[in-house]
Design an enzyme around this catalytic site. Structure first.
Site, PDB file in Angstrom:
ATOM      1  N   HIS A   1       0.847  -1.203   0.000  1.00 54.90           N
ATOM      2  CA  HIS A   1       0.000   0.000   0.000  1.00 54.90           C
ATOM      3  C   HIS A   1       0.876   1.244   0.000  1.00 54.90           C
ATOM      4  O   HIS A   1       1.826   1.346   0.770  1.00 54.90           O
ATOM      5  CB  HIS A   1      -0.897  -0.028   1.245  1.00 54.90           C
ATOM      6  CG  HIS A   1      -1.982   1.008   1.223  1.00 54.90           C
ATOM      7  ND1 HIS A   1      -2.835   1.184   0.165  1.00 54.90           N
ATOM      8  CD2 HIS A   1      -2.346   1.936   2.148  1.00 54.90           C
ATOM      9  CE1 HIS A   1      -3.686   2.169   0.441  1.00 54.90           C
ATOM     10  NE2 HIS A   1      -3.409   2.644   1.635  1.00 54.90           N
TER      11      HIS A   1
ATOM     12  N   TYR B   1     -25.955  28.079  20.741  1.00 49.45           N
ATOM     13  CA  TYR B   1     -25.216  27.865  21.997  1.00 49.45           C
ATOM     14  C   TYR B   1     -24.045  28.828  22.132  1.00 49.45           C
ATOM     15  O   TYR B   1     -23.292  29.038  21.172  1.00 49.45           O
ATOM     16  CB  TYR B   1     -24.635  26.443  22.035  1.00 49.45           C
ATOM     17  CG  TYR B   1     -25.651  25.353  22.215  1.00 49.45           C
ATOM     18  CD1 TYR B   1     -26.462  25.281  23.347  1.00 49.45           C
ATOM     19  CD2 TYR B   1     -25.782  24.350  21.250  1.00 49.45           C
ATOM     20  CE1 TYR B   1     -27.375  24.252  23.513  1.00 49.45           C
ATOM     21  CE2 TYR B   1     -26.693  23.312  21.409  1.00 49.45           C
ATOM     22  CZ  TYR B   1     -27.488  23.280  22.544  1.00 49.45           C
ATOM     23  OH  TYR B   1     -28.380  22.262  22.694  1.00 49.45           O
TER      24      TYR B   1
ATOM     25  N   ASP C   1     -28.385  18.575  16.184  1.00 46.55           N
ATOM     26  CA  ASP C   1     -29.430  18.234  15.204  1.00 46.55           C
ATOM     27  C   ASP C   1     -29.918  19.407  14.357  1.00 46.55           C
ATOM     28  O   ASP C   1     -30.782  19.219  13.499  1.00 46.55           O
ATOM     29  CB  ASP C   1     -30.658  17.659  15.932  1.00 46.55           C
ATOM     30  CG  ASP C   1     -30.258  16.785  17.095  1.00 46.55           C
ATOM     31  OD1 ASP C   1     -29.699  15.716  16.845  1.00 46.55           O
ATOM     32  OD2 ASP C   1     -30.450  17.211  18.253  1.00 46.55           O
TER      33      ASP C   1
HETATM   34  C1  LIG Z   1      -8.484   2.101   1.905  1.00 48.66           C
HETATM   35  C2  LIG Z   1      -7.498   1.347   1.135  1.00 48.66           C
HETATM   36  C3  LIG Z   1      -7.447   1.469  -0.264  1.00 48.66           C
HETATM   37  C4  LIG Z   1      -8.247   2.482  -1.033  1.00 48.66           C
HETATM   38  O1  LIG Z   1      -7.634   3.734  -0.962  1.00 48.66           O
HETATM   39  P1  LIG Z   1      -8.163   4.962  -1.841  1.00 48.66           P
HETATM   40  O2  LIG Z   1      -7.184   6.045  -1.608  1.00 48.66           O
HETATM   41  O3  LIG Z   1      -9.521   5.291  -1.315  1.00 48.66           O
HETATM   42  O4  LIG Z   1      -8.230   4.472  -3.240  1.00 48.66           O
HETATM   43  C5  LIG Z   1      -6.597   0.632  -0.954  1.00 48.66           C
HETATM   44  N1  LIG Z   1      -5.816  -0.251  -0.305  1.00 48.66           N
HETATM   45  C6  LIG Z   1      -5.804  -0.370   1.031  1.00 48.66           C
HETATM   46  C7  LIG Z   1      -4.909  -1.358   1.675  1.00 48.66           C
HETATM   47  C8  LIG Z   1      -6.635   0.439   1.800  1.00 48.66           C
HETATM   48  O5  LIG Z   1      -6.604   0.338   3.137  1.00 48.66           O
END
Ligand SMILES: *Cc1c(COP(=O)(O)O)cnc(C)c1O
Length: 381
Positions: free
Chosen positions: A173, A274, A323
């Protein structure tokens, strides 16, 4: 499309279809898409969106963050593969194995427990089949995943050799693909590709490689590989303000609408809401709008945000309550039950998620995810 509710989230399915087209335009033929619909489809509703995507051949399956989200999809009859992107607990393994819900694994302990539960589900145990899992590799997030080191490779190989498991996917990632400067993302991509090559050299083959998130799909074509994980861009929101809006045009999916439920004229010197943080300096006409932070409309918009009424910007006066809140409609000729746009278009004017995020101090992803459960979603076309 006016429904009288305190607040309604209109979800434009046609816009999702257009965003999907933008995603596909950025992919090579054959690259699959994993639709990321965690957090109830980033607040848009996971089940209706998955129902729309299910027949599309380029959609491999869905990604969620919690097993409860996978259960909701299976209960709704959705059949495609589901990957749980984060950690999953052993209590859920048996159900996951039976329902084609893939865990993310990154320790041999997790993999062993999953294999054990999965084998118990299949008559004849391990000999009858292999249950798919995805292996997470940490190349720069320092979050989950085996490290891309020799030790990490050993761990991955021990998982790959386990009876009853099939490594269907290997993924990493990006931490910084949404930045203009892509060198960090490129280096993660190269480390990931190297790790996958090492797996291949040790005889682990046949898995799908996926590393790209929304930002990668839009601006890092070499990262697409076998599959991409498309999240925020499905919903028409850019991953960050550094993304090139000219290069890819997205279509906003969510609109938030409310109605004026009370109108009053207040003399100069009248405190509003408030704490009396707003006091009128002259006679004003103000409208009460039945939406608040209990719906996920941020309190940090107090005295800062705008709404749209009769095609014009009306500023929020005083604090946003749980709300309700008040807005300035002096000179608007507003009437009771006039539509109020909190997000989206009204006449020529528009309020975007980017604007709301910036003014409220929230990340755009966070803004839509936080729209509450008590806000009905209405699906259009
Ligand atoms: C959330 C997530 C995504 C998607 O990310 P975006 O930026 O919304 O496209 C892809 N891979 C992993 C591992 C994630 O946690």
């Amino acid at each position: 499309m006016s429904v009288h509710n305190r607040i309604t989230a209109y979800i434009h399915m046609g816009a999702i279809a257009q965003n999907l087209r933008v995603i596909k335009e950025n992919l090579r033929v054959g690259t699959k898409i994993m639709a990321v619909i965690k957090t109830d489809g980033y607040g848009h509703g996971a089940v209706p969106i998955a129902r729309m995507l299910e027949p599309d051949e380029d959609i491999w399956g869905y990604a969620v963050a919690a097993v409860s989200e996978a259960r909701e999809l299976r209960n709704a009859g959705l059949k495609k593969p589901i990957l749980v992107l984060g950690y999953t607990f052993a209590e859920d393994y048996s159900w996951m194995a039976r329902h084609g819900v893939r865990p993310t694994v990154f320790t041999s302990q997790m993999a062993r427990e999953f294999a054990c539960e999965a084998s118990a589900q299949i008559p004849g145990g391990f000999t009858s089949g292999k249950t798919p899992v995805h292996l997470a590799v940490d190349t720069g997030m320092s979050r989950i995943g085996v490290p891309d080191t020799p030790e990490g490779l050993d761990e991955a190989l021990s998982i790959a050799q386990m009876d009853g498991l099939q490594i269907e996917g290997v993924f990493t990632h990006f931490a910084r693909a949404d930045e203009k400067e892509k060198s960090s993302a490129r280096s993660q991509m190269e480390r990931f590709a190297g790790f996958c090559d090492s797996l291949n050299e040790h005889g682990v083959t046949g898995f799908m490689r996926h590393c790209s998130n929304s930002a990668g799909i839009l601006e890092l074509p070499n990262a697409n590989m076998d599959m991409v994980r498309a999240g925020i861009i499905l919903y028409g929101i850019y991953p960050s303000d550094e993304m090139d809006r000219e290069r890819n045009h997205l279509y906003p999916v969510m609109e938030l609408k409310s109605h004026i439920v009370c109108l009053k004229r207040i003399p100069a010197g009248t405190p509003v809401s408030y704490g009396g943080t707003f006091v009128s300096e002259k006679e004003m006409e103000i409208a009460t709008i039945p939406t608040g932070y209990g719906d996920g409309y941020p309190r940090s918009l107090s005295n800062r945000g705008n709404v749209l009424i009769r095609g014009k910007r009306a500023r929020i006066l005083g604090r946003v309550c749980m709300d309700q809140f008040m807005a300035d409609v002096t000179g608007f000729h507003a009437e009771l039950l006039d539509e109020v746009t909190l997000l989206g278009k009204n006449g020529e004017e528009e309020i975007t998620v980017d604007e709301l995020g910036a003014v409220s101090g929230r990340f755009p992803y966070e803004f839509v995810c936080d729209i509450g459960k008590r806000v009905p979603r209405v699906y259009i076309d």
